[in-house]
Design a protein around this motif. Structure first.
Motif, PDB file in Angstrom:
ATOM      1  N   LEU A 112     -25.502  29.364  -9.754  1.00 43.94           N
ATOM      2  CA  LEU A 112     -26.008  28.538  -8.494  1.00 43.94           C
ATOM      3  C   LEU A 112     -26.550  26.984  -8.929  1.00 43.94           C
ATOM      4  O   LEU A 112     -26.945  26.784  -9.800  1.00 43.94           O
ATOM      5  CB  LEU A 112     -27.248  29.269  -7.869  1.00 43.94           C
ATOM      6  N   LEU A 139     -26.917  35.743  -2.665  1.00 40.65           N
ATOM      7  CA  LEU A 139     -26.999  35.062  -3.588  1.00 40.65           C
ATOM      8  C   LEU A 139     -26.786  35.681  -4.976  1.00 40.65           C
ATOM      9  O   LEU A 139     -26.223  35.041  -6.083  1.00 40.65           O
ATOM     10  CB  LEU A 139     -28.489  33.941  -3.585  1.00 40.65           C
ATOM     11  N   LEU A 150     -34.965  28.019  -2.838  1.00 37.80           N
ATOM     12  CA  LEU A 150     -34.654  28.863  -1.841  1.00 37.80           C
ATOM     13  C   LEU A 150     -34.971  30.250  -2.488  1.00 37.80           C
ATOM     14  O   LEU A 150     -35.550  31.214  -1.999  1.00 37.80           O
ATOM     15  CB  LEU A 150     -33.244  28.815  -1.287  1.00 37.80           C
ATOM     16  N   ARG A 192     -25.364  26.781   2.155  1.00 36.04           N
ATOM     17  CA  ARG A 192     -26.751  26.714   1.990  1.00 36.04           C
ATOM     18  C   ARG A 192     -27.247  26.849   3.483  1.00 36.04           C
ATOM     19  O   ARG A 192     -28.361  27.605   3.566  1.00 36.04           O
ATOM     20  CB  ARG A 192     -26.977  25.384   1.189  1.00 36.04           C
ATOM     21  N   THR A 193     -26.689  26.291   4.353  1.00 32.30           N
ATOM     22  CA  THR A 193     -27.033  26.401   5.932  1.00 32.30           C
ATOM     23  C   THR A 193     -27.143  27.953   6.146  1.00 32.30           C
ATOM     24  O   THR A 193     -27.892  28.172   6.838  1.00 32.30           O
ATOM     25  CB  THR A 193     -26.047  25.439   6.736  1.00 32.30           C
ATOM     26  N   ILE A 230     -27.623  30.470   4.177  1.00 34.75           N
ATOM     27  CA  ILE A 230     -28.417  31.089   3.621  1.00 34.75           C
ATOM     28  C   ILE A 230     -30.109  30.461   4.353  1.00 34.75           C
ATOM     29  O   ILE A 230     -30.888  31.538   4.461  1.00 34.75           O
ATOM     30  CB  ILE A 230     -28.752  30.675   2.259  1.00 34.75           C
ATOM     31  N   GLU A 231     -30.209  29.504   4.624  1.00 33.01           N
ATOM     32  CA  GLU A 231     -31.241  28.937   5.132  1.00 33.01           C
ATOM     33  C   GLU A 231     -31.797  29.524   6.537  1.00 33.01           C
ATOM     34  O   GLU A 231     -32.789  29.677   6.962  1.00 33.01           O
ATOM     35  CB  GLU A 231     -31.437  27.418   5.347  1.00 33.01           C
ATOM     36  N   TYR A 273     -21.387  29.107  -2.906  1.00 33.51           N
ATOM     37  CA  TYR A 273     -22.583  28.109  -3.013  1.00 33.51           C
ATOM     38  C   TYR A 273     -22.426  26.994  -4.056  1.00 33.51           C
ATOM     39  O   TYR A 273     -23.123  26.023  -3.792  1.00 33.51           O
ATOM     40  CB  TYR A 273     -23.746  28.992  -3.339  1.00 33.51           C
ATOM     41  N   LYS A 274     -21.408  27.084  -4.664  1.00 31.73           N
ATOM     42  CA  LYS A 274     -20.726  25.958  -5.332  1.00 31.73           C
ATOM     43  C   LYS A 274     -19.933  25.068  -4.889  1.00 31.73           C
ATOM     44  O   LYS A 274     -19.855  23.843  -5.003  1.00 31.73           O
ATOM     45  CB  LYS A 274     -20.387  26.340  -6.501  1.00 31.73           C
ATOM     46  N   GLU A 326     -30.095  23.237  -6.531  1.00 35.15           N
ATOM     47  CA  GLU A 326     -30.813  23.273  -5.201  1.00 35.15           C
ATOM     48  C   GLU A 326     -31.063  24.553  -4.527  1.00 35.15           C
ATOM     49  O   GLU A 326     -31.997  24.511  -3.407  1.00 35.15           O
ATOM     50  CB  GLU A 326     -29.932  22.299  -4.072  1.00 35.15           C
ATOM     51  N   PHE A 327     -30.324  25.454  -5.053  1.00 34.83           N
ATOM     52  CA  PHE A 327     -30.758  26.938  -4.457  1.00 34.83           C
ATOM     53  C   PHE A 327     -32.079  27.410  -5.341  1.00 34.83           C
ATOM     54  O   PHE A 327     -32.436  28.576  -4.801  1.00 34.83           O
ATOM     55  CB  PHE A 327     -29.462  27.945  -4.606  1.00 34.83           C
TER      56      PHE A 327
END
Length: 265
Positions: free
Chosen positions: A102, A95, A109, A76-77, A79-80, A69-70, A105-106
């Protein structure tokens, strides 16, 4: 060839790359991970996705303790996508291993995830959620921290009794000793042992939107003081909040009658 020798490893990487043995090259990189830079991980991701689905590549990176995620924008896509499909628990579990590292931006979420998951899941992963709350609290103002504690407490109250909630909140109380929400919970726990203060306890439950527990308290108070219209009025409000129109109407009539009797003496 000694793979612990940097020169030998670089030579092996060159051979594998020249022979287009990319899967073996990826395995070698995962074992070594010397070139852990954003650009290099990006290039390895582009290569890996020729052989693996995105989800599997994220799992591979997680397994070798490299934060996808870093380093991987596509993560991110992923997870979304899970969240869009309603797979909030799966998104959270993906996550959690990197909860302390993280990108910001997460955070939104994660906030949405724990709003959607049930109390049992929050309770079973309380340590991770607490780490998240503590991390976010350092970045935002105290009002936002208090709001998060309130939401977390309400979530815990969905699946646990008051004493259990107090116990589970002890770690977060150490980080937020002046939290109004936690102070309320502690006061509520003390009121459990005092049957003469059920009205007050019911109000606390109502503040946390725990209407069933509030109803129990107000009903107790009504039976204890049948001539007092106050608990009846609160029962009417609680049933209104629950959308139980008939029950709310019935208690409204009782309330009106009691008020009339009070006024006429």
């Amino acid at each position: 060839m000694n793979r612990k020798n940097t020169e030998h490893t670089q030579m092996l990487e060159k051979i594998l790359k020249n022979e287009e043995r990319y899967a073996e090259w990826l395995l070698l990189w995962m074992d070594d991970k010397r070139n852990l830079t954003s650009d290099f991980v990006k290039s390895q991701t582009e290569l890996a996705l020729n052989y693996l689905p995105l989800e599997n590549w994220i799992q591979v990176l997680s397994y070798v303790k490299t934060n996808p995620y870093k380093w991987v924008p596509e993560a991110r896509t992923f997870i979304e996508g899970l969240m869009k499909d309603g797979q909030y628990e799966k998104a959270a579990v993906n996550l959690f291993p990197f909860i302390e590292d993280l990108p910001e931006e997460f955070h939104l979420l994660l906030s949405e995830i724990w709003k959607q998951v049930d109390a049992e899941f929050v309770s079973s992963h309380l340590e991770e959620f607490l780490l998240f709350h503590q991390q976010v609290a350092q970045e935002h103002d105290p009002r936002q921290s208090e709001q998060r504690i309130l939401q977390l407490t309400a979530k815990l109250m969905e699946g646990h009794d008051l004493k259990a909630v107090c116990e589970k909140l002890k770690p977060i109380q150490k980080s937020f000793p002046h939290s109004i929400t936690i102070r309320k919970i502690n006061e509520m726990a003390a009121l459990l042992e005092n049957p003469d203060r059920m009205m007050e306890l019911g109000q606390f439950y109502a503040d946390f939107n725990q209407y069933d527990q509030a109803i129990e308290c107000f009903f107790w108070e009504m039976e204890l003081n049948p001539a007092d219209p106050a608990p009846v009025r609160q029962l009417c409000k609680m049933y209104q909040h629950k959308g139980m129109v008939n029950e709310a109407s019935a208690y409204q009539q009782i309330y009106t009658q009691l008020r009339s009797e009070q006024e006429t003496g």
